[in-house]
Design an enzyme around this catalytic site. Structure first.
Site, PDB file in Angstrom:
ATOM      1  N   TRP A   1       5.566 -11.798   8.414  1.00  0.00           N
ATOM      2  CA  TRP A   1       4.612 -11.241   7.134  1.00  0.00           C
ATOM      3  C   TRP A   1       5.206 -10.936   6.136  1.00  0.00           C
ATOM      4  CZ3 TRP A   1       0.303 -14.013   7.060  1.00  0.00           C
ATOM      5  CH2 TRP A   1      -0.412 -13.800   8.172  1.00  0.00           C
TER       6      TRP A   1
ATOM      7  N   ASP B   1       3.409  -3.303   2.827  1.00  0.00           N
ATOM      8  CA  ASP B   1       2.502  -4.232   3.631  1.00  0.00           C
ATOM      9  C   ASP B   1       1.620  -3.223   4.886  1.00  0.00           C
ATOM     10  OD1 ASP B   1       0.272  -6.073   4.934  1.00  0.00           O
ATOM     11  OD2 ASP B   1       1.569  -7.186   4.828  1.00  0.00           O
TER      12      ASP B   1
ATOM     13  N   LYS C   1      -8.305  -5.992   9.904  1.00  0.00           N
ATOM     14  CA  LYS C   1      -7.738  -5.714  11.230  1.00  0.00           C
ATOM     15  C   LYS C   1      -8.724  -4.443  11.661  1.00  0.00           C
ATOM     16  CE  LYS C   1      -3.738  -8.685  10.117  1.00  0.00           C
ATOM     17  NZ  LYS C   1      -4.178  -9.779  10.521  1.00  0.00           N
TER      18      LYS C   1
HETATM   19  N1  PMP Z   1      -0.151  -9.257   6.066  1.00  0.00           N
HETATM   20  C1  PMP Z   1       0.271  -8.437   7.802  1.00  0.00           C
HETATM   21  C2  PMP Z   1       0.949  -7.179   7.874  1.00  0.00           C
HETATM   22  C3  PMP Z   1      -0.573  -9.648   8.342  1.00  0.00           C
HETATM   23  O1  PMP Z   1      -1.103  -9.506   9.104  1.00  0.00           O
HETATM   24  C4  PMP Z   1      -1.395 -10.610   7.482  1.00  0.00           C
HETATM   25  C5  PMP Z   1      -3.014 -11.295   8.546  1.00  0.00           C
HETATM   26  N2  PMP Z   1      -2.641 -10.900   9.334  1.00  0.00           N
HETATM   27  C6  PMP Z   1      -1.339 -10.716   6.267  1.00  0.00           C
HETATM   28  C7  PMP Z   1      -0.787 -10.284   4.952  1.00  0.00           C
HETATM   29  C8  PMP Z   1      -1.775 -11.844   5.047  1.00  0.00           C
HETATM   30  O2  PMP Z   1      -3.194 -11.390   4.944  1.00  0.00           O
HETATM   31  P1  PMP Z   1      -4.571 -12.051   4.871  1.00  0.00           P
HETATM   32  O3  PMP Z   1      -5.277 -13.383   5.873  1.00  0.00           O
HETATM   33  O4  PMP Z   1      -5.334 -11.959   4.463  1.00  0.00           O
HETATM   34  O5  PMP Z   1      -4.321 -13.096   3.684  1.00  0.00           O
END
Ligand code: PMP
Length: 367
Positions: A105, A174, A198
């Site tokens: 990520w 994030d 989450k």
């Molecule tokens: N950051 C993290 C730590 C994630 O776990 C995720 C998705 N699993 C994202 C960003 C991306 O999020 P989204 O699918 O809502 O774009």
């Protein structure tokens, strides 16, 4: 009718049972209005109450200082990979930013930011994500507009248990997959964002906590829906927000508050994750987690079975047996394989004990 399912999904993930029950109860007739939140204009005072109480609860739960704005945006965590760069890259003339890359990520965030400025990955290239490169190896650029990191890497199961020292540069995090799972000193950050799906709600809304003085420096190509200043001035209602997802967030925040707040979530998350890590650690290699001990995530626990590369036949058997017991979504992310147990706030100690008992039983049968 309910079915006894234990949901270990990485996200969208399990919601607290009382939240679902309340949403169901209020679905057809919210607060005596005779309509559902799904059908309510975002310009009504009834919806204002919902979004305002979500904000108030969040401020309370995280002790957010007054000089921070709370935004409810769309576009997911991925939207924020762009929005962060579009809003903050221009804070300093050089238009460059430092990224700490510890997994999928943060790597994706860094790649997206490259569209809008210079990205410096602060540590030597990591070929396999199994830990956090030692901070003594980081070369931070004092003229960076911000330093970015992902507090919990959901795929790899790597979590920061410290706040990086940026030597005064704005820090961005994030926190999508560990948001509200423990207290956070918000004042150490320029910006925190988290997708809701989450730990705090359903997909569709992303929370942004941003320090006021960072607003108003967006690049001119920044889409208006991502412009933090515009959204802050309009209480996140520049355009139609994800109303129902915001309502679910409000319910989850009420549930967290009632449950004792972030201190209790922290205590429970340690208790739950220890149940699983203890089995891994004492299994003499039958279960293995590749992540360095000091940054193993409390939220997402990836592990292999049989040997450190994973015996795929045995892992398949493990997942099938789990599924027979109602335990679902334990398959590791396709990029890493193996098993992953996600233990967000709504996953109970009892759910986790059931998984731990199954892991022990599987170990005894196959070791
Ligand atoms: N950051 C993290 C730590 C994630 O776990 C995720 C998705 N699993 C994202 C960003 C991306 O999020 P989204 O699918 O809502 O774009």
């Amino acid at each position: 009718e309910t079915k006894n399912v234990l949901n270990f999904s990485p996200g969208p993930a399990k919601l607290p049972q009382p939240v679902l029950v309340q949403a169901q109860r209020e679905l057809l007739n919210y607060d005596g209005l005779g309509i559902s939140v799904l059908e309510m204009s975002h310009r009504t005072s009834d919806f204002s109450k919902i979004i305002n109480s979500a904000e108030t609860l969040l401020r309370e739960l995280l002790n957010i200082p007054d000089n921070y704005k709370v935004l409810f945006l769309q576009g997911g965590g991925t939207g924020q990979f762009s929005a962060v760069a579009l809003n903050l890259m221009g804070l300093k003339e050089d238009r460059c930013a430092d990224y700490i890359v510890t997994g999928t990520w943060s790597a994706k965030a860094a790649k997206e930011a490259e569209k809008y400025g210079k990205v410096n990955v602060v540590h030597p290239k990591v070929t396999r994500y199994t830990g956090i490169p030692d901070s003594s190896s980081w070369s931070l650029n004092p003229s960076a507009s911000y330093v970015y990191y992902c507090c919990n890497e959901t795929v790899h199961g790597i979590e920061f248990n410290f706040i990086p020292d940026t030597k005064g540069v704005i820090l961005v995090s994030d926190m999508s997959s560990n948001f509200l799972s423990r207290p956070v000193d918000v004042s150490k950050f320029g910006l925190i964002f988290a997708g809701a799906q989450k730990n705090i709600g359903s997909a569709g809304v992303t929370l942004v906590i941003v320090r006021e003085d960072l607003l108003g420096k967006a690049l001119k190509e920044c889409p208006v829906v991502f412009d933090y200043k515009v959204q802050a001035e309009n209480n996140s209602l520049h355009n139609t927000p994800p109303c129902y997802s915001i309502y679910i967030v409000k319910l989850v925040l009420e549930w967290i508050k009632k449950s004792g707040g972030t201190d209790v979530m922290d205590k429970l998350s340690k208790q739950k994750s220890s149940l699983i890590y203890d089995i891994i650690n004492s299994s003499k290699g039958f279960y293995s987690c590749p992540i360095d001990a000091e940054c193993r995530s409390r939220m997402n626990i990836p592990f292999r079975i049989g040997n450190s590369d994973g015996d795929e036949a045995l892992e398949k058997q493990f997942l099938e047996g789990a599924s027979k017991l109602g335990m679902i979504s334990l398959k590791g992310h396709r990029s890493v394989g193996g098993i992953r147990a996600s233990l967000y706030n709504a996953v109970t100690v009892e759910d986790t004990q059931a998984l731990a008992a199954y892991m022990k039983e599987f170990l005894n049968k196959h070791q």
